[in-house]
Scaffold this active site. Structure first.
Site, PDB file in Angstrom:
ATOM      1  N   ASP A 141      -1.544  -0.901   6.096  1.00 34.65           N
ATOM      2  CA  ASP A 141      -1.825  -0.446   7.458  1.00 34.65           C
ATOM      3  C   ASP A 141      -3.267  -0.696   7.877  1.00 34.65           C
ATOM      4  O   ASP A 141      -3.574  -0.656   9.068  1.00 34.65           O
ATOM      5  CB  ASP A 141      -1.527   1.053   7.595  1.00 34.65           C
ATOM      6  CG  ASP A 141      -2.502   1.902   6.799  1.00 34.65           C
ATOM      7  OD1 ASP A 141      -2.427   1.884   5.560  1.00 34.65           O
ATOM      8  OD2 ASP A 141      -3.365   2.569   7.416  1.00 34.65           O
ATOM      9  N   ASP A 170       0.874  -1.167   0.000  1.00 35.95           N
ATOM     10  CA  ASP A 170       0.000   0.000   0.000  1.00 35.95           C
ATOM     11  C   ASP A 170       0.921   1.230   0.000  1.00 35.95           C
ATOM     12  O   ASP A 170       2.137   1.111   0.207  1.00 35.95           O
ATOM     13  CB  ASP A 170      -0.905  -0.038   1.228  1.00 35.95           C
ATOM     14  CG  ASP A 170      -1.865   1.137   1.298  1.00 35.95           C
ATOM     15  OD1 ASP A 170      -2.295   1.608   0.233  1.00 35.95           O
ATOM     16  OD2 ASP A 170      -2.160   1.589   2.406  1.00 35.95           O
ATOM     17  N   ASP A 211      -0.104   4.924   1.450  1.00 37.79           N
ATOM     18  CA  ASP A 211      -0.249   5.762   2.646  1.00 37.79           C
ATOM     19  C   ASP A 211      -0.053   4.937   3.913  1.00 37.79           C
ATOM     20  O   ASP A 211      -0.682   3.900   4.113  1.00 37.79           O
ATOM     21  CB  ASP A 211      -1.638   6.414   2.670  1.00 37.79           C
ATOM     22  CG  ASP A 211      -1.830   7.364   1.510  1.00 37.79           C
ATOM     23  OD1 ASP A 211      -1.038   8.307   1.371  1.00 37.79           O
ATOM     24  OD2 ASP A 211      -2.767   7.138   0.700  1.00 37.79           O
TER      25      ASP A 211
END
Length: 557
Positions: A395, A110, A112
């Protein structure tokens, strides 16, 4: 030596028998707010016992209880020298499942909070912008502008009951941790929480919230961007309640959520980061080191993110350099996760350097090119990257990891930035002494509950009170309102349960990979189940092997 001392102590302390059989210990009081108060003591220092029993106390059960208490106090203190602290490494990778990096051929990421770690200074910006949107566009009261972002109020993983305007922490068994329910900025008394849910702490999440924690009745805040959202939601509710204003809970929740969404959709957050990447992006050089190292060892890399290309491109140029795309075999932006992993309908589209869409049909995914949207099923067909040879990092436990592990058998790594701070707290002498004595005291309570004369019940009540104080002090070390994101008083949190279920590995940042060889094998520790734990601290200290009444019940056989 410490183990020998424990065994000797266990042999010395022959339990006194009470043929009345086991009885339930009295329930512990809750502690709204759960902060160190006048009644709390320093967990690292021995607690002085109440006045000793009357003369002839050697024969008094209460005197016997206090003698056992003091012996255990000394034993626990002697077993915890100063060097026992700082045992955990905040830069370590922790395994929920055995995984060998030697078998991993493809690494996915990912963007961010995975490749790009952001400074906490971003959260006040999001809070302020969404707050102003509520006032200016949704016509909320001007008084809301007086609220500022409080970074110490909420933690990730909390649940919000929309109809009750209740922000709370729920454990792995769907029970509210008492003392961690807030309406607005004020704690809600335990009795009221229990009454709100029909006389129980249990929340029927299967009825009130979907798989991804998005309602309809209860929402779980799972990503790091949700911290300013929880803060703003609590501040707005606080203002309405404080001024006696009537409001519809569902409308208020939706308006706050939409205001936060507008900050992202309108590109405000992207603009702030792009204007000052040095301020907002952390550990960029370490991200570059991780990616370069993997490529140097022949690994294939891909990126799947919901962020737009222009934003990702500027961030990656800042961290890695202008040729960052040469490190990745596939780059997908605006993927619309988690539906990217479940919806077969959206095709891939190619983007040019200026971000313009092409109309041609995608028959292969090329290195150095940029693709938008698409779906995982076409991704698997075009790349043939399947199963446990793929390791994906993200996250968000739901949007990034859940479907990949459950539906497709990929290996997954969770990025949990809060882990670094929590481990530093765990490594403190105060936490270590508090937790160890709390465990020992719990074992003592379990073993000694057979003493039911009036004086002994007073002793047990004093121990229960001390245990509750210890739990509150320990909780407040992490967060005064909600404690640790990983634990309630004794159970894992609902967040922890999902973390274990959806991730093979978890770590504070991607840079933790730099501490391990690319062929390293992670072995999870065999943590004891309740029936596998005959040598836990509390049982050794109290001289009971988890079956304190076994000898008393022998005649039943």
């Amino acid at each position: 030596m410490a183990g020998a001392g424990l065994r000797a102590a266990a042999r010395r302390w022959v339990p006194r028998r009470d043929h009345g059989g086991p009885r339930a210990a009295s329930s512990s009081p809750s502690c709204p707010g759960c902060g160190p108060g006048p009644g709390a003591h320093c967990p690292g220092a021995p607690r002085s016992a109440p006045a000793p029993a009357p003369a002839g106390g050697a024969a008094e059960p209460s005197a016997h209880l206090w003698a056992r208490y003091q012996d255990m106090r000394r034993l626990v203190h002697d077993l915890l020298p100063p060097e026992v602290c700082s045992l955990l490494n905040p830069a370590a990778i922790y395994a929920n499942n055995e995984i060998s990096l030697r078998d991993v051929e493809v690494y996915g990421f990912d963007y961010d909070y995975t490749l790009a770690q952001y400074s906490d200074t971003l959260h006040p910006e999001i809070f302020n912008a969404a707050r102003d949107i509520l006032v200016e566009h949704y016509k909320y009261p001007e008084g809301i502008r007086k609220y500022e972002y409080n970074p110490t109020f909420a933690i990730r993983g909390l649940h919000y009951d929309i109809q009750k305007s209740l922000l709370m922490k729920i454990d792995a068994f769907h029970y509210v941790q008492l003392g961690t329910a807030y309406r607005g900025l004020q704690p809600v008394p335990d009795e009221e929480v229990i009454e709100l849910y029909g006389g129980t702490q249990h929340i029927p999440l299967y009825q009130m919230s979907g798989f991804y924690g998005k309602g309809p009745s209860i929402k779980q805040f799972m990503d790091i961007f949700s911290l300013p959202e929880m803060a703003l939601l609590s501040c707005v509710v606080d203002h309405f309640l404080g001024h006696g204003l009537e409001f519809d809970q569902a409308h208020l929740y939706k308006d706050v959520t939409d205001a936060i969404r507008d900050v992202h959709v309108k590109g405000l957050m992207y603009q702030w980061i792009e204007r000052d990447m040095e301020k907002y992006i952390l550990r960029g050089d370490e991200t570059f080191a991780v990616l370069s190292r993997l490529v140097a060892h022949g690994k294939q890399l891909f990126l799947i993110t919901n962020s737009p290309f222009s934003f990702v491109d500027k961030g990656m140029r800042h961290m890695v350099g202008p040729d960052w795309r040469q490190l990745f075999d596939v780059v997908i932006v605006q993927a619309d996760k988690p539906s990217f992993f479940t919806d077969r309908r959206k095709p891939f589209r190619k983007l040019d350097e200026k971000g313009s869409l092409h109309w041609d049909r995608i028959t292969r995914l090329e290195k150095g090119k940029i693709y938008r949207q698409g779906n995982l099923f076409d991704f698997l067909r075009l790349t043939e990257w399947r199963g446990p040879r793929v390791l994906y990092f993200g996250d968000h436990l739901y949007s990034d990891l859940a479907d990949l592990m459950l539906r497709h058998g990929w290996r997954t790594g969770a990025i949990i930035p809060e882990l670094e701070r929590e481990i530093r707290i765990i490594n403190t002498e105060q936490y270590m002494h508090s937790l160890t004595w709390q465990q020992a005291l719990t074992g003592l309570l379990e073993r000694m509950q057979t003493y039911q004369d009036a004086e002994s019940r007073q002793v047990l009540a004093a121990w229960m009170k001390e245990r509750q104080e210890l739990r509150c002090v320990t909780k407040a070390l992490f967060n005064a309102q909600f404690g640790s994101i990983f634990r309630t008083f004794h159970n894992p949190t609902y967040f922890s349960r999902r973390l274990v279920r959806f991730s093979d590995l978890y770590m504070a940042s991607l840079s933790c990979l730099l501490n391990y060889r690319v062929d390293f094998t992670f072995y999870p520790r065999r943590t004891p189940l309740q029936h596998e734990a005959p040598l836990w601290m509390d049982q050794l200290c109290t001289g009971c092997m988890k079956t304190p009444f076994l000898s008393d019940m022998a005649h039943i056989r």
